[in-house]
Design a protein around this motif. Structure first.
Motif, short mmCIF file in Angstrom:
data_model
loop_
_atom_site.label_atom_id
_atom_site.label_comp_id
_atom_site.label_asym_id
_atom_site.label_seq_id
_atom_site.Cartn_x
_atom_site.Cartn_y
_atom_site.Cartn_z
N PRO A 61 0.84 -1.21 0.00
CA PRO A 61 0.00 0.00 0.00
C PRO A 61 0.87 1.25 0.00
O PRO A 61 1.95 1.28 0.58
CB PRO A 61 -0.80 -0.14 1.31
N ARG A 62 0.34 2.28 -0.65
CA ARG A 62 1.07 3.55 -0.72
C ARG A 62 0.15 4.70 -0.35
O ARG A 62 -1.06 4.61 -0.51
CB ARG A 62 1.61 3.78 -2.13
N GLY A 63 0.76 5.78 0.12
CA GLY A 63 0.01 6.99 0.40
C GLY A 63 -1.10 6.76 1.41
O GLY A 63 -0.91 6.13 2.45
N ILE A 64 -2.28 7.25 1.07
CA ILE A 64 -3.43 7.15 1.97
C ILE A 64 -3.83 5.71 2.26
O ILE A 64 -4.43 5.41 3.28
CB ILE A 64 -4.62 7.94 1.37
N TRP A 65 -3.44 4.80 1.37
CA TRP A 65 -3.85 3.41 1.54
C TRP A 65 -3.05 2.68 2.61
O TRP A 65 -3.44 1.59 3.04
CB TRP A 65 -3.79 2.67 0.21
N ILE A 66 -1.96 3.26 3.08
CA ILE A 66 -1.26 2.66 4.22
C ILE A 66 -2.17 2.71 5.45
O ILE A 66 -2.36 1.72 6.16
CB ILE A 66 0.06 3.40 4.48
N GLY A 67 -2.75 3.89 5.68
CA GLY A 67 -3.66 4.05 6.81
C GLY A 67 -4.96 3.29 6.61
O GLY A 67 -5.48 2.67 7.54
N ARG A 68 -5.50 3.32 5.39
CA ARG A 68 -6.76 2.63 5.12
C ARG A 68 -6.61 1.12 5.29
O ARG A 68 -7.50 0.46 5.85
CB ARG A 68 -7.26 2.96 3.73
N ALA A 69 -5.51 0.57 4.81
CA ALA A 69 -5.29 -0.87 4.96
C ALA A 69 -5.19 -1.25 6.43
O ALA A 69 -5.69 -2.30 6.86
CB ALA A 69 -4.02 -1.29 4.21
N ALA A 70 -4.56 -0.38 7.23
CA ALA A 70 -4.44 -0.65 8.66
C ALA A 70 -5.81 -0.62 9.34
O ALA A 70 -6.13 -1.48 10.17
CB ALA A 70 -3.50 0.37 9.31
N VAL A 71 -6.63 0.37 8.98
CA VAL A 71 -7.96 0.49 9.59
C VAL A 71 -8.84 -0.71 9.19
O VAL A 71 -9.49 -1.33 10.04
CB VAL A 71 -8.63 1.81 9.17
N LEU A 72 -8.86 -1.02 7.89
CA LEU A 72 -9.68 -2.13 7.43
C LEU A 72 -9.20 -3.46 8.00
O LEU A 72 -10.01 -4.32 8.39
CB LEU A 72 -9.68 -2.19 5.90
N GLY A 73 -7.89 -3.65 8.05
CA GLY A 73 -7.35 -4.88 8.63
C GLY A 73 -7.69 -5.02 10.10
O GLY A 73 -7.98 -6.11 10.59
N THR A 74 -7.67 -3.89 10.81
CA THR A 74 -8.03 -3.91 12.23
C THR A 74 -9.49 -4.29 12.42
O THR A 74 -9.82 -5.14 13.26
CB THR A 74 -7.76 -2.53 12.85
N LEU A 75 -10.39 -3.68 11.64
CA LEU A 75 -11.82 -3.93 11.81
C LEU A 75 -12.22 -5.32 11.33
O LEU A 75 -12.95 -6.05 12.02
CB LEU A 75 -12.63 -2.87 11.06
N ASN A 76 -11.78 -5.69 10.13
CA ASN A 76 -12.23 -6.94 9.51
C ASN A 76 -11.56 -8.19 10.07
O ASN A 76 -12.13 -9.28 9.98
CB ASN A 76 -12.01 -6.88 8.00
N MET A 77 -10.37 -8.04 10.62
CA MET A 77 -9.66 -9.22 11.14
C MET A 77 -8.99 -8.98 12.49
O MET A 77 -9.15 -9.77 13.42
CB MET A 77 -8.57 -9.68 10.15
N GLY A 78 -8.24 -7.88 12.62
CA GLY A 78 -7.43 -7.66 13.82
C GLY A 78 -8.25 -7.57 15.10
O GLY A 78 -7.83 -8.06 16.16
N VAL A 79 -9.41 -6.95 15.04
CA VAL A 79 -10.32 -6.89 16.18
C VAL A 79 -11.34 -8.01 16.10
O VAL A 79 -11.66 -8.65 17.10
CB VAL A 79 -11.02 -5.51 16.24
N PHE A 80 -11.85 -8.25 14.90
CA PHE A 80 -12.92 -9.24 14.72
C PHE A 80 -12.50 -10.65 15.13
O PHE A 80 -13.22 -11.33 15.88
CB PHE A 80 -13.36 -9.22 13.26
N LEU A 160 -17.06 -6.13 12.30
CA LEU A 160 -17.21 -6.66 10.94
C LEU A 160 -18.17 -5.79 10.13
O LEU A 160 -17.93 -5.54 8.95
CB LEU A 160 -17.71 -8.10 10.99
N GLY A 161 -19.26 -5.33 10.75
CA GLY A 161 -20.19 -4.46 10.04
C GLY A 161 -19.54 -3.17 9.59
O GLY A 161 -19.71 -2.74 8.44
N ALA A 162 -18.76 -2.55 10.48
CA ALA A 162 -18.07 -1.32 10.12
C ALA A 162 -17.01 -1.56 9.04
O ALA A 162 -16.87 -0.77 8.10
CB ALA A 162 -17.42 -0.71 11.36
N GLY A 163 -16.27 -2.66 9.17
CA GLY A 163 -15.24 -2.96 8.17
C GLY A 163 -15.83 -3.23 6.80
O GLY A 163 -15.27 -2.82 5.78
N THR A 164 -16.97 -3.91 6.76
CA THR A 164 -17.63 -4.19 5.49
C THR A 164 -18.07 -2.91 4.80
O THR A 164 -17.86 -2.72 3.60
CB THR A 164 -18.85 -5.11 5.71
N VAL A 165 -18.67 -2.00 5.56
CA VAL A 165 -19.15 -0.74 4.98
C VAL A 165 -17.99 0.16 4.56
O VAL A 165 -18.03 0.77 3.49
CB VAL A 165 -20.08 -0.02 5.99
N LEU A 166 -16.94 0.24 5.37
CA LEU A 166 -15.79 1.06 5.00
C LEU A 166 -15.09 0.50 3.77
O LEU A 166 -14.59 1.26 2.93
CB LEU A 166 -14.80 1.15 6.16
#
Length: 306
Positions: A61-80, A160-166
């Protein structure tokens, strides 16, 4: 039926394989994996698979997607993942299944805020029907409730709901496919879970052949393939429609328990299966657009003003 509608139906059918695969997680975990190691199991589902996908796709990931990948990974798997296993260990499987079935309701709320998708009565009704059906399938007799387990299950469903929508809101970078984005998220989730697993559970347990096979199944089928199909579906159809497919997970777990683990299904549970499937189907039916005139204003009903 239009070509687009046919395409959506095919996409939803393929995406439905994801919660079906997730539904096999309980049986694999109880039959093949070391007991009482939820964080280690969550780690094994995320980091090794994420690193393999990064090696295959060779794209970071580059640019803004470094942060987005971290957020999505946290919601969809890291926390879930950890919360899901924590709920499963502290609650009867039936209660954990019902809590997981609430995820579509969370998705409806997040979609209203993040995607400006107003929840329709049909979607809300579908969610309630689905939770009721899953409850009939998995709840048996008197159950003991654990506050930490309940909160963990609700938080897992919300995550998971938040990660899916984001994931729907952000999509993916131009030229980058769902498999690459899946690798980013799994790696981010694994890096988040690793120190937590080492601190809470200590060194990894010794693994026999059955455990290795179980982790390979969860990693390849239940995670890499499943999440690739999940994010592919999110990119092509409504995030809430995809979320309602999650009702198939506890239903699948019950069917596997009946077929493979000799767990009997009572008539009331069979009725619950039918109701849960009805909620899943109802959640896929799009709302009818309001009729409009050539000027774009809503059409006046026949006989109005008379």
């Amino acid at each position: 039926m239009t070509t687009a509608t046919h395409g959506d139906a095919r996409t939803l059918a393929l995406t439905a394989l994801t919660p079906i695969a997730w539904g096999s997680t309980y049986a694999v975990t109880t039959e093949f994996l070391p007991p009482d190691r939820p964080l280690f199991t969550a780690l094994m589902r995320a980091l090794p698979v994420g690193l393999v996908l990064l090696a295959i796709t060779r794209t970071l990931p580059r640019g803004i997607w470094i942060g987005r990948a971290a957020v999505l990974g946290t919601l969809n798997m890291g926390v879930f993942f950890p919360l899901l296993f924590l709920a499963a260990y502290r609650l009867p499987g039936g209660v954990a299944g019902v809590l997981a079935a609430i995820a579509p309701m969370f998705a409806l709320g997040f979609a209203a805020v993040l995607l400006a998708e107003t929840p329709t009565r049909r979607k809300v009704l579908a969610g309630l029907i689905g939770v009721f059906g899953v409850g009939l399938v998995v709840l048996r007799g008197t159950v003991e409730l654990d506050t930490v387990g309940i909160l963990a299950g609700l938080a897992a469903a919300a995550s998971l709901g938040a990660g899916t929508v984001l994931a729907k809101k952000w999509g993916h970078p131009t030229g980058v496919g769902p498999l690459t984005v899946t690798g980013w998220q799994l790696t981010a989730a694994g890096l988040l879970i690793t120190p937590l697993a080492l601190f809470v559970e200590g060194a990894p347990p010794a693994l026999d052949a059955e455990a290795v096979g179980g982790y390979l199944y969860l990693g390849i089928i239940g995670t890499a393939l499943a999440y690739w199909l999940w994010f592919r579906g999110i990119a092509r159809v409504s995030a809430t429609s995809v979320s309602f497919l999650g009702l198939l997970s506890p239903v699948t777990a019950a069917v596997i328990g009946w077929l493979a683990l000799s767990q009997a299904l009572a008539p009331l549970q069979v009725l619950g299966l039918v109701i849960a499937l009805a909620g899943t189907v109802l959640g896929q039916i799009p709302a009818k657009p309001a009729p409009v005139t050539v000027t774009g204003k809503p059409a006046e009903p026949v006989g109005a003003g008379r």
